[in-house]
Scaffold this motif. Structure first.
Motif, PDB file in Angstrom:
ATOM      1  N   VAL A   1       0.838  -1.200   0.000  1.00  0.00           N
ATOM      2  CA  VAL A   1       0.000   0.000   0.000  1.00  0.00           C
ATOM      3  C   VAL A   1       0.873   1.249   0.000  1.00  0.00           C
ATOM      4  O   VAL A   1       1.848   1.339   0.736  1.00  0.00           O
ATOM      5  N   SER A   2       0.506   2.192  -0.873  1.00  0.00           N
ATOM      6  CA  SER A   2       1.171   3.490  -0.880  1.00  0.00           C
ATOM      7  C   SER A   2       0.108   4.576  -0.855  1.00  0.00           C
ATOM      8  O   SER A   2      -0.912   4.450  -1.518  1.00  0.00           O
ATOM      9  N   MET A   3       0.332   5.596  -0.070  1.00  0.00           N
ATOM     10  CA  MET A   3      -0.572   6.744  -0.109  1.00  0.00           C
ATOM     11  C   MET A   3       0.113   7.893   0.594  1.00  0.00           C
ATOM     12  O   MET A   3       1.009   7.698   1.414  1.00  0.00           O
ATOM     13  N   SER A   4      -0.281   9.106   0.229  1.00  0.00           N
ATOM     14  CA  SER A   4       0.251  10.226   0.999  1.00  0.00           C
ATOM     15  C   SER A   4      -0.911  11.083   1.457  1.00  0.00           C
ATOM     16  O   SER A   4      -1.826  11.369   0.700  1.00  0.00           O
ATOM     17  N   ILE A   5      -0.870  11.434   2.721  1.00  0.00           N
ATOM     18  CA  ILE A   5      -1.982  12.125   3.344  1.00  0.00           C
ATOM     19  C   ILE A   5      -1.536  13.531   3.708  1.00  0.00           C
ATOM     20  O   ILE A   5      -0.463  13.728   4.285  1.00  0.00           O
ATOM     21  N   GLU A   6      -2.377  14.492   3.324  1.00  0.00           N
ATOM     22  CA  GLU A   6      -1.998  15.896   3.493  1.00  0.00           C
ATOM     23  C   GLU A   6      -2.446  16.413   4.848  1.00  0.00           C
ATOM     24  O   GLU A   6      -3.414  15.936   5.429  1.00  0.00           O
ATOM     25  N   GLN A   7      -1.735  17.430   5.295  1.00  0.00           N
ATOM     26  CA  GLN A   7      -2.095  18.128   6.529  1.00  0.00           C
ATOM     27  C   GLN A   7      -3.545  18.636   6.441  1.00  0.00           C
ATOM     28  O   GLN A   7      -3.949  19.225   5.455  1.00  0.00           O
ATOM     29  N   GLY A   8      -4.330  18.355   7.469  1.00  0.00           N
ATOM     30  CA  GLY A   8      -5.688  18.883   7.550  1.00  0.00           C
ATOM     31  C   GLY A   8      -6.721  18.070   6.788  1.00  0.00           C
ATOM     32  O   GLY A   8      -7.895  18.419   6.747  1.00  0.00           O
ATOM     33  N   GLU A   9      -6.298  16.967   6.224  1.00  0.00           N
ATOM     34  CA  GLU A   9      -7.199  16.182   5.397  1.00  0.00           C
ATOM     35  C   GLU A   9      -8.079  15.259   6.239  1.00  0.00           C
ATOM     36  O   GLU A   9      -7.686  14.813   7.316  1.00  0.00           O
ATOM     37  N   PHE A  10      -9.264  14.974   5.737  1.00  0.00           N
ATOM     38  CA  PHE A  10     -10.118  13.919   6.293  1.00  0.00           C
ATOM     39  C   PHE A  10     -10.029  12.767   5.311  1.00  0.00           C
ATOM     40  O   PHE A  10     -10.650  12.786   4.256  1.00  0.00           O
ATOM     41  N   PHE A  11      -9.202  11.795   5.667  1.00  0.00           N
ATOM     42  CA  PHE A  11      -8.872  10.724   4.738  1.00  0.00           C
ATOM     43  C   PHE A  11      -9.520   9.434   5.211  1.00  0.00           C
ATOM     44  O   PHE A  11      -9.460   9.111   6.394  1.00  0.00           O
ATOM     45  N   THR A  12     -10.152   8.720   4.297  1.00  0.00           N
ATOM     46  CA  THR A  12     -10.873   7.518   4.712  1.00  0.00           C
ATOM     47  C   THR A  12     -10.331   6.263   4.040  1.00  0.00           C
ATOM     48  O   THR A  12     -10.035   6.270   2.850  1.00  0.00           O
ATOM     49  N   LEU A  13     -10.192   5.216   4.849  1.00  0.00           N
ATOM     50  CA  LEU A  13      -9.894   3.890   4.312  1.00  0.00           C
ATOM     51  C   LEU A  13     -11.203   3.123   4.288  1.00  0.00           C
ATOM     52  O   LEU A  13     -11.809   2.908   5.332  1.00  0.00           O
ATOM     53  N   LEU A  14     -11.628   2.766   3.086  1.00  0.00           N
ATOM     54  CA  LEU A  14     -12.912   2.100   2.939  1.00  0.00           C
ATOM     55  C   LEU A  14     -12.688   0.741   2.299  1.00  0.00           C
ATOM     56  O   LEU A  14     -11.913   0.621   1.348  1.00  0.00           O
ATOM     57  N   GLY A  15     -13.358  -0.258   2.820  1.00  0.00           N
ATOM     58  CA  GLY A  15     -13.208  -1.566   2.198  1.00  0.00           C
ATOM     59  C   GLY A  15     -13.972  -2.611   2.978  1.00  0.00           C
ATOM     60  O   GLY A  15     -14.372  -2.376   4.116  1.00  0.00           O
ATOM     61  N   PRO A  16     -14.167  -3.763   2.368  1.00  0.00           N
ATOM     62  CA  PRO A  16     -14.927  -4.816   3.037  1.00  0.00           C
ATOM     63  C   PRO A  16     -14.161  -5.379   4.229  1.00  0.00           C
ATOM     64  O   PRO A  16     -12.968  -5.132   4.379  1.00  0.00           O
ATOM     65  N   SER A  17     -14.852  -6.130   5.043  1.00  0.00           N
ATOM     66  CA  SER A  17     -14.261  -6.741   6.227  1.00  0.00           C
ATOM     67  C   SER A  17     -13.065  -7.601   5.832  1.00  0.00           C
ATOM     68  O   SER A  17     -13.126  -8.351   4.861  1.00  0.00           O
ATOM     69  N   GLY A  18     -11.976  -7.445   6.549  1.00  0.00           N
ATOM     70  CA  GLY A  18     -10.805  -8.280   6.311  1.00  0.00           C
ATOM     71  C   GLY A  18      -9.890  -7.776   5.223  1.00  0.00           C
ATOM     72  O   GLY A  18      -8.943  -8.460   4.843  1.00  0.00           O
ATOM     73  N   CYS A  19     -10.111  -6.560   4.721  1.00  0.00           N
ATOM     74  CA  CYS A  19      -9.280  -6.074   3.617  1.00  0.00           C
ATOM     75  C   CYS A  19      -7.990  -5.444   4.111  1.00  0.00           C
ATOM     76  O   CYS A  19      -7.172  -4.995   3.323  1.00  0.00           O
ATOM     77  N   GLY A  20      -7.818  -5.366   5.435  1.00  0.00           N
ATOM     78  CA  GLY A  20      -6.541  -4.873   5.949  1.00  0.00           C
ATOM     79  C   GLY A  20      -6.559  -3.447   6.479  1.00  0.00           C
ATOM     80  O   GLY A  20      -5.513  -2.885   6.761  1.00  0.00           O
ATOM     81  N   LYS A  21      -7.742  -2.882   6.654  1.00  0.00           N
ATOM     82  CA  LYS A  21      -7.833  -1.497   7.128  1.00  0.00           C
ATOM     83  C   LYS A  21      -7.254  -1.349   8.524  1.00  0.00           C
ATOM     84  O   LYS A  21      -6.418  -0.477   8.781  1.00  0.00           O
ATOM     85  N   THR A  22      -7.729  -2.218   9.432  1.00  0.00           N
ATOM     86  CA  THR A  22      -7.251  -2.113  10.809  1.00  0.00           C
ATOM     87  C   THR A  22      -5.759  -2.393  10.883  1.00  0.00           C
ATOM     88  O   THR A  22      -5.028  -1.705  11.594  1.00  0.00           O
ATOM     89  N   THR A  23      -5.307  -3.367  10.113  1.00  0.00           N
ATOM     90  CA  THR A  23      -3.884  -3.692  10.108  1.00  0.00           C
ATOM     91  C   THR A  23      -3.062  -2.479   9.681  1.00  0.00           C
ATOM     92  O   THR A  23      -2.055  -2.146  10.312  1.00  0.00           O
ATOM     93  N   LEU A  24      -3.498  -1.800   8.652  1.00  0.00           N
ATOM     94  CA  LEU A  24      -2.782  -0.615   8.189  1.00  0.00           C
ATOM     95  C   LEU A  24      -2.791   0.464   9.273  1.00  0.00           C
ATOM     96  O   LEU A  24      -1.766   1.088   9.568  1.00  0.00           O
ATOM     97  N   LEU A  25      -3.953   0.650   9.887  1.00  0.00           N
ATOM     98  CA  LEU A  25      -4.087   1.665  10.926  1.00  0.00           C
ATOM     99  C   LEU A  25      -3.186   1.349  12.119  1.00  0.00           C
ATOM    100  O   LEU A  25      -2.546   2.242  12.679  1.00  0.00           O
ATOM    101  N   ARG A  26      -3.129   0.078  12.480  1.00  0.00           N
ATOM    102  CA  ARG A  26      -2.280  -0.310  13.618  1.00  0.00           C
ATOM    103  C   ARG A  26      -0.804  -0.074  13.324  1.00  0.00           C
ATOM    104  O   ARG A  26      -0.031   0.226  14.229  1.00  0.00           O
ATOM    105  N   MET A  27      -0.448  -0.209  12.060  1.00  0.00           N
ATOM    106  CA  MET A  27       0.949   0.061  11.700  1.00  0.00           C
ATOM    107  C   MET A  27       1.239   1.559  11.783  1.00  0.00           C
ATOM    108  O   MET A  27       2.325   1.968  12.182  1.00  0.00           O
ATOM    109  N   ILE A  28       0.248   2.373  11.415  1.00  0.00           N
ATOM    110  CA  ILE A  28       0.448   3.825  11.517  1.00  0.00           C
ATOM    111  C   ILE A  28       0.531   4.231  12.985  1.00  0.00           C
ATOM    112  O   ILE A  28       1.357   5.050  13.378  1.00  0.00           O
ATOM    113  N   ALA A  29      -0.312   3.603  13.815  1.00  0.00           N
ATOM    114  CA  ALA A  29      -0.291   3.918  15.251  1.00  0.00           C
ATOM    115  C   ALA A  29       0.954   3.364  15.924  1.00  0.00           C
ATOM    116  O   ALA A  29       1.384   3.883  16.943  1.00  0.00           O
TER     117      ALA A  29
END
Ligand SMILES: Nc1ncnc2c1ncn2[C@@H]1O[C@H](COP(=O)(O)OP(=O)(O)OP(=O)(O)O)[C@@H](O)[C@H]1O
Ligand SMILES: [Mg+2]
Lengths: 296, 360
Positions: B22-50
């Protein structure tokens, strides 16, 4: 109405059981503590008949005796001290263990808990006698210790038949009673809370003291109660390992009933012990209630 | 420079790849959403950012600084957990004060900031309560206040509204938008609710199977899905197999089996290519008799079935030889839940540029 009946039918037998085997004996003991000892042990009759008629034959003598000689209170305080030390060491040793079990993979947890309660599978007295061997003067432990002390020119110490032996064995005997409630509590903690704490800037130390520890207080209190209260009345451990210096109030009570055959005094000692334990536990619970705030 | 730069991040669990380059760049002040079906890796990606998890390969940079080597408690990133994870033994005020205490903020300042924060989330009178004495919506707001009180560079929200009922969810969405606008903190928001994603976000990354399928503004995601997955996942969509028979600049002609030829916008496809025509139901005109307009595809069909949805009714129209197209009409007239019944002959029509040809 029918609902109430059902409630009584279900709770009736255990209530009856408690009344017959707990409440009534306790009351009998309270009464006994105010009676005179019988001439050949047991209790003197409640009613006394003499020339001037019938008198109620009750007395405060047993309590007077307790307070007249400081040795009884001293023994009681010593017992309290043993209980406090035992409880403290049980807590300090059980907490990391319970935490370790609670954090280990689910499939190992039951096995680890089983290991903690494994000692229960062998006889209580045998386990105490085992400590006689461990602490005896010829034991590997004693020899190593005294050999080590000898290097510094310190005289050999005796371990068996000392307060030390009693407390060590009490800790050993009571440890599972601290581990189990702590584990039951820690195992329920939501791991997300620790993640949240870390996310919000808490390091490992802060996560423990600000989240895990306060949340485990109910488990700590339960463990303290389970360790502390039984130690107050225990007599087998000091009987076997304590010698004369290591005796506790439980030994004295047992002695009053079985050897001195002074049932009223034995009962009075029991009552003092029970009431003191209740006051201590009550005060602790009060303090605890104020601290814990709310659960979940 | 982007606030958060993620490059080729991969996370495998055993031989299962949860996040797959996964590659993405998120800008200052943005409301950025990760959308996808269950199990697509959203939480995993978020946990890596955290910081609770780390990628096997790839790069993550915050303000140009490497993020992976920083432990979670040191990252200027906070998370609103799906379960809220409020500390049950602390009052609302103590919960909110927690991150400030961890940063050793002076007591007086903590008091001030907690009370300001309670005002912000309209819980000024609840500071002394415990979390179990609050409603779901209030807990949600406490979790938000706690995560925002020391102004993180980045706020991560993992399905924060999932536990709320629908009405409350709608209300909280508005509050979230306002809050984010007000304080200007960058949000990364995880959801599998497409409506939520479309209403809240500046940009959306649609994920599937650990990959980003499309990263765009909400209207682009909705109107110009890049592939079949995105088209099907966001909203409802007619998806029809099609083959390009002629392509000429802006326009092209598609051959649809059982239906015939239709005109469509040319995304740069070449003749002979096969793909899918994606057509939103609300972009299709439906009527008893429609006068064909310029640049419109026009078919006559028969209502097979309809779904009454309250505000609109969806009609399933059979056209050609067994091709089914969904179209919808608003139920604007009172007391008339539907305009057509099953079996009614109808016309459907749509402009050539109403749909998208997807060859992915
Ligand atoms: N610790 C783990 N060990 C093994 N597999 C995992 C682990 N964490 C996640 N996975 C797997 O990775 C995949 C992605 O999980 P993830 O939680 O990121 O999904 P998600 O997109 O957040 O889904 P949901 O919408 O259901 O929350 C899932 O298939 C999951 O089973
Ligand atoms: Mg998830």
């Amino acid at each position: 109405m029918g609902k109430n009946l059902g409630k009584w039918l279900i709770s009736g037998p255990p209530v009856l059981y408690l009344v017959v085997f707990f409440v009534i004996p306790t009351l009998i003991m309270v009464l006994a503590s105010f009676r005179y000892p019988g001439e050949y042990g047991g209790l003197a009759p409640i009613m006394r008949h003499d020339a001037s008629g019938a008198h109620i034959n009750l007395t405060l003598e047993s309590y007077q005796e307790y307070f007249s000689d400081f040795i009884y209170s001293w023994l009681f305080l010593k017992t309290l001290a043993y209980a406090v030390i035992t409880t403290f060491f049980c807590l300090v040793m059980a907490y990391p263990l319970a935490l370790l079990i609670a954090k280990s993979a689910r499939k190992y947890r039951d096995l680890l808990v089983l290991l903690v309660i494994l000692p229960f599978w062998s006889n209580f007295l045998i386990r105490i006698y085992a400590w006689m061997i461990i602490l005896g003067p010829q034991s590997v432990f004693s020899q190593l210790l005294n050999g080590f002390l000898g290097l510094f020119g310190i005289d050999p110490v005796r371990l068996l038949f000392t307060p030390f032996a009693v407390v060590v064995c009490l800790i050993y005997v009571q440890l599972p009673f601290m581990v189990l409630p702590l584990y039951a509590n820690l195992e329920k903690h939501d791991p997300a809370l620790l993640d949240a704490a870390q996310d919000l800037g808490a390091n490992g130390w802060q996560r423990f003291w600000r989240v895990t520890f306060p949340l485990s207080l109910p488990g700590i209190y339960a463990g303290i109660a389970l360790v502390f209260i039984p130690v107050l009345g225990i007599f087998a451990v000091p009987d076997i390992l304590g010698g004369t210096r290591g005796i506790m109030i439980g030994n004295l009570i047992k002695q009053e009933f079985l050897e001195a055959r002074d049932w009223p005094f034995g009962s009075a000692l029991s009552i003092v012990l029970t009431v003191s334990a209740m006051i201590i536990v009550g005060l602790a619970a009060l303090a605890a209630r104020r601290r814990v705030g709310r659960d979940v | 420079m982007a606030l958060l730069e993620i490059r080729n991040v991969v996370r495998r669990f055993g031989d299962f790849t949860a996040v797959d380059g996964v590659s993405m760049s998120i800008e200052q002040g943005e409301f950025f959403t990760l959308l996808g079906p269950s199990g697509c890796g959203k939480t995993t990606l978020l946990r890596m950012i955290a910081g609770f998890d780390s990628p096997q390969s790839g790069e993550m940079r915050l303000d140009g600084q490497d993020l992976i080597s920083i432990p979670p408690e040191k990252r200027p990133i906070h998370t609103v957990f799906q379960s809220y994870a409020l500390f049950p033994h602390m009052t609302v005020a103590e919960n909110i004060a927690f991150p400030l205490k961890m940063r050793k903020v002076p007591k007086e300042e903590i008091r001030q900031r907690v009370s300001d924060s309670l005002e912000d989330v309209r819980l000024a009178d609840r500071g002394g309560r415990y979390p179990n004495e609050l409603s779901g919506g209030q807990r949600q707001r406490v979790a938000l206040a706690r995560a925002l009180v020391n102004r993180p560079r980045l706020l991560l929200l993992d399905e924060p509204l999932a536990a709320l009922d629908m009405k409350l969810r709608e209300q909280m969405r508005l509050e979230l938008i306002n809050l984010q606008k007000e304080i200007g903190v960058t949000f990364i928001y995880v959801t599998h609710d497409q409506t939520e994603a479309l209403t809240l976000s500046h940009r959306i990354a649609v994920m599937n199977g650990g990959r980003v399928e499309q990263l765009d503004e909400p209207s682009k995601i909705y109107d110009s899905p890049k592939n079949r997955f995105v088209a099907a996942f966001i909203g409802t969509c007619n998806l029809v197999e099609a083959q390009v028979v002629a392509a000429d600049g802006e326009k092209m002609i598609l051959e649809i089996k059982g239906l015939g030829e239709v005109a469509a916008r040319n995304p740069g496809a070449s003749v002979g290519e096969t793909g899918t025509l994606a057509l939103r139901p609300e972009k299709i005109r439906l009527g008893a008799h429609l006068v064909p307009e310029l640049d419109e595809n026009h078919f006559r069909g028969k209502v097979r079935d309809f779904l009454y949805m309250g505000d609109v009714t969806v009609y399933i129209v059979e056209v050609g030889e067994g091709e089914h197209i969904e179209a919808l009409l608003p139920n604007s007239a009172a007391g008339r839940p539907r305009i057509f019944a099953a079996g009614d002959p109808v016309d459907i029509a749509w402009r050539y540029d109403a749909g998208s040809f997807l060859n992915g």
